[in-house]
Design an enzyme around this catalytic site. Sequence first.
Site, PDB file in Angstrom:
ATOM      1  N   SER A 264     -75.347 -22.473  83.737  1.00  0.00           N
ATOM      2  CA  SER A 264     -73.921 -22.161  83.086  1.00  0.00           C
ATOM      3  C   SER A 264     -72.839 -20.249  83.148  1.00  0.00           C
ATOM      4  O   SER A 264     -74.583 -19.716  83.445  1.00  0.00           O
ATOM      5  CB  SER A 264     -73.115 -22.306  81.557  1.00  0.00           C
ATOM      6  N   LYS A 265     -72.035 -20.330  82.784  1.00  0.00           N
ATOM      7  CA  LYS A 265     -72.303 -19.151  82.921  1.00  0.00           C
ATOM      8  C   LYS A 265     -72.576 -18.153  81.973  1.00  0.00           C
ATOM      9  O   LYS A 265     -72.712 -16.782  82.403  1.00  0.00           O
ATOM     10  CB  LYS A 265     -70.549 -18.934  82.636  1.00  0.00           C
ATOM     11  N   ARG A 266     -72.692 -17.978  80.779  1.00  0.00           N
ATOM     12  CA  ARG A 266     -73.317 -17.853  79.516  1.00  0.00           C
ATOM     13  C   ARG A 266     -74.888 -17.842  79.919  1.00  0.00           C
ATOM     14  O   ARG A 266     -75.520 -16.464  79.807  1.00  0.00           O
ATOM     15  CB  ARG A 266     -72.730 -18.729  78.491  1.00  0.00           C
TER      16      ARG A 266
END
Length: 512
Positions: A264-266
């Site tokens: 994910s972006k996170r």
Amino acid sequence: MNREVRVRFAPSPTGGLHIGGVRTALYNYLFAKKMGGKMLLRIEDTDQNRFVPGAEEYIMQALEWVGIKIDEGVREGGPYAPYKQSERKAMYMQYAMKLVNEGNAYYAFDTSEELDAMRKRMEASNVNFAYNSITRAQLKNSLTLSEDEVKRKLDAGEPYAIRLKVPRKDEIRINDLVRGWVMVHSSAMDDKVLMKSDGMPTYHLANVVDDHLMKISHVIRGEEWLPSAPLHVLLYKFLGWEETMPQFAHLPLILKPTGNGKLSKRDAEVGGFPIFPTEWKDPNAATAAIGYREEGYLPEAMVNFLAFQGWNPGTPQEMFSMDELIQAFTIERIGKSGTKFDINKAKWFNQQYMKLKSAKDLSEYLKADLSKRNISCEQNKLERICELLKERIVFAKDLWNEGKSFFEAPASYDETVLAAKWTTEAVKVITEFAEALAAKSSVNADEAKTVFNEVLEKNGVKMGKVLQALRLALTGVGAGPDLMHIIELLGKEEAVKRIKTALSILNSKVIV
Ligand code: GLU
């Protein structure tokens, strides 16, 4: 009959294209080119609520950066234009109507409030709500209302959706090229909306209609779309297109570096690596997200790296140009299980590609960094410096970081090296070395080495004991390219000057 290979990358312009999306596009491209086929770019923008301005242009520019060439698309045009779904809006209704007329879809008049109320009622008795072959009998649709009532509603312009009538008992089989046979029972599927009340098709209908009309032979997409595939297969069947239905290949997920779940972006934020290929400026975000390009990754390294995130050639060879990948690529060698994202592998590839560059190419990068600092340097010297630094860099920006001591005297000295290596012995050797150098008219690397060896021998000291101290005096740090070459490139005068400066500044730091 051998069918022309036609594949498509079909992103929705809902934001910047993630690196996983670039991999999907890449696999499509490699397969198309390997098979002598066509690569299409179709923009799936039917969900107007999620549309993000600039995303479409970003997608095209990002694909261009990695070297994926589109044969047919929004910019390129082609025989099945337009390639943007919002511009194809008028085409979809006829297919929805065919499904309605043949009893495979129906009008649904339920408002979102009514559906919410139903959902709540069911959840209160611990049942998940789905609009399906069971619940549809209690809802407001053309299967439960009388023909007159339906006609009246339609004539009155009441909003409606068109839903697929999923058979109650059916087994849908898909021979996925990556996963093998996948079987789904229709009782596990819901009556997905095909046409929304705003007259826009949903992803499912538009995707299938367009793949059919654009004569797509293979649908290569992320595994997250696998649950939609049975629905798509049903649509092909109901629309009478089963014969020419594309083959499916669902790509394994790119996993978090820990292996737990989808990248994910996170994860990228936490891991300190980009998620976008190039800088993405979300119109709703205050700051732009830096991309792989801005971090200093070469497009050829990214392509090579991404190709290996889910595929392997079955040989130990790791370095592949785009053309070599095209030659080697087969769907059979795509893995079934997800691949852990490993940024160090991306760095490794970048390093390998930097090493392949000529000193002249590297000098162009370094020149850019030098000119920012108003430093000029003769081309020949620049290239010699780059040749020395080549083995030590991962990114172009490292040329300056690793090589700044060729252009600037040290502004400080590494404390750790100082504390460990700045010994009385080292100071003595270095002092004598500077004197011996100063007595020469000029020195190249070999000569500098001879002089240094003579001083070492005279003092009965092993090179290993004092070399780092000499490096510290010349460059301020404890590691770097070959020191004698540094001396040659600095020139005798500058080398002597730096040693003398270090000796006087560090005078009080000598370890006895
Ligand atoms: N529009 C879908 C997406 O955003 C396309 C999925 C597919 O390839 O069918 O990824």
